[in-house]
Design an enzyme around this catalytic site. Structure first.
Site, PDB file in Angstrom:
ATOM      1  CD  GLU A  29      33.410  40.337  48.780  1.00 25.35           C
ATOM      2  OE1 GLU A  29      33.420  40.496  47.675  1.00 25.35           O
ATOM      3  OE2 GLU A  29      34.554  41.103  49.471  1.00 25.35           O
ATOM      4  CD  GLU A  32      39.776  34.978  49.895  1.00 31.27           C
ATOM      5  OE1 GLU A  32      40.595  35.840  49.061  1.00 31.27           O
ATOM      6  OE2 GLU A  32      38.744  35.068  49.657  1.00 31.27           O
ATOM      7  CG  ASN A  53      37.432  38.071  43.627  1.00 31.76           C
ATOM      8  OD1 ASN A  53      36.482  38.257  42.508  1.00 31.76           O
ATOM      9  ND2 ASN A  53      36.841  37.953  44.888  1.00 31.76           N
ATOM     10  CD1 TRP A  54      40.326  41.378  38.465  1.00 24.30           C
ATOM     11  CD2 TRP A  54      39.217  42.076  36.466  1.00 24.30           C
ATOM     12  NE1 TRP A  54      41.106  41.408  37.386  1.00 24.30           N
ATOM     13  CE2 TRP A  54      40.621  41.823  36.372  1.00 24.30           C
ATOM     14  CE3 TRP A  54      38.270  42.401  35.530  1.00 24.30           C
ATOM     15  CZ2 TRP A  54      41.088  42.107  35.061  1.00 24.30           C
ATOM     16  CZ3 TRP A  54      38.789  42.705  34.291  1.00 24.30           C
ATOM     17  CH2 TRP A  54      40.230  42.448  34.149  1.00 24.30           C
ATOM     18  CE  LYS A  55      36.956  41.179  46.343  1.00 22.83           C
ATOM     19  NZ  LYS A  55      36.708  41.643  47.803  1.00 22.83           N
ATOM     20  N   GLY A  84      42.056  40.636  45.599  1.00 20.13           N
ATOM     21  CA  GLY A  84      41.013  41.597  45.416  1.00 20.13           C
ATOM     22  C   GLY A  84      41.616  42.844  44.860  1.00 20.13           C
ATOM     23  N   GLY A  85      41.518  43.764  45.822  1.00 20.91           N
ATOM     24  CA  GLY A  85      41.627  45.243  45.366  1.00 20.91           C
ATOM     25  C   GLY A  85      42.911  45.365  44.400  1.00 20.91           C
TER      26      GLY A  85
END
Ligand code: PEP
Length: 250
Positions: A96, A166, A9-11, A233-234
């Site tokens: 988010e 999550e 998930n690159w956001k 994510g990160g």
């Protein structure tokens, strides 16, 4: 045999050139992956990502989808629009979105239903906040979110559903759930699915863990019997780290 699924998930990260470069770096590192590999990129990077994943085993994902096919919904994107970009997976109900953009159990359900009806696969996120966890409400929250997200789904739709557990307190914080905790909560989510759709469907469903999964802790988490993959994510923004995670999913 269920195939694990690792999705990045690159956001809100990476422009077109960075997208092209990152996928170019990831592709050779994950070419022998035993799991399904997905990158969920910002809408504006879909075209660049679509070109970059061509000829690789990386599948294209998006990070949200609207429930209506078209209309006066400023800032939203429909399932048809994603399909036009060759998107296969879409994340729905990320914490988010729930925290900052007013996403509710009902809107998550509507988005997921529309995505599936249009032919997309969905990664539906559920998970408790720290406050809920400390109040002993983890089970109540994840069961409520799971039941609500799947409301009105036919059994056949479940083939297109991945759930990502999550815990909100673990996202982007460097705090990971212990592998046992993640495993146990995923078992609770699977039990909720079993109550709704029976044992076969529940066992067949892939339920990922997400929340500060990284190159160091992935192998332990992914070895747990209930954990069918990861939403990252990160660590999905660094090719080497993402590849280590992907290649830990056997
Ligand atoms: C996520 O955004 O879904 C996520 C799990 O983020 P991170 O890996 O950075 O905690």
């Amino acid at each position: 045999m269920k195939r694990k699924i690792i999705a990045g998930n690159w956001k809100m990260n990476n422009n077109n050139a960075q997208t092209k470069e990152l996928i170019k770096q990831i592709a050779p590192l994950v070419k022998d992956a035993k799991c399904e590999v997905v990158v969920c990129v910002p809408f504006t990077d879909l075209d660049a990502a679509r070109r970059a994943v061509r000829g690789t085993n990386i599948k294209l994902g998006a990070q949200n989808v609207h429930w209506a096919p078209k209309g006066a919904f400023t800032g939203e994107i429909s399932a048809e629009m994603l399909l036009e970009q060759k998107v296969q997976y879409v994340i729905v109900g990320h914490s988010e979105r729930r925290q900052y953009f007013g996403e509710t159990d009902e809107s998550v359900n509507a988005r997921a239903k529309a995505a599936i009806a249009a032919g997309l696969k969905v990664i539906i996120c559920v998970g408790e906040t720290l406050e809920e966890r400390e109040a002993g409400k983890t089970t109540e929250v994840v069961v409520r979110q799971t039941n609500a997200a799947l409301k009105g789904f036919e059994k056949i739709d479940l083939k297109k559903v991945v759930i990502a557990y999550e815990p909100v307190w673990a996202i982007g914080t460097g705090r990971t759930a212990t592998s046992q905790d993640a495993n146990d909560t995923i078992a609770i989510i699977r039990k909720a699915v079993r109550k709704l759709y029976g044992k076969t469907a529940a066992n067949a469903m892939r339920i990922q863990y997400g929340g500060s999964m990284n190159a160091k802790n992935a192998a332990e988490l992914l070895a747990m019997p209930e954990i069918d993959g990861g939403l990252i994510g990160g660590a999905s923004l660094k090719a080497e780290d993402f590849a280590v995670i992907v290649n830990s999913a056997k």
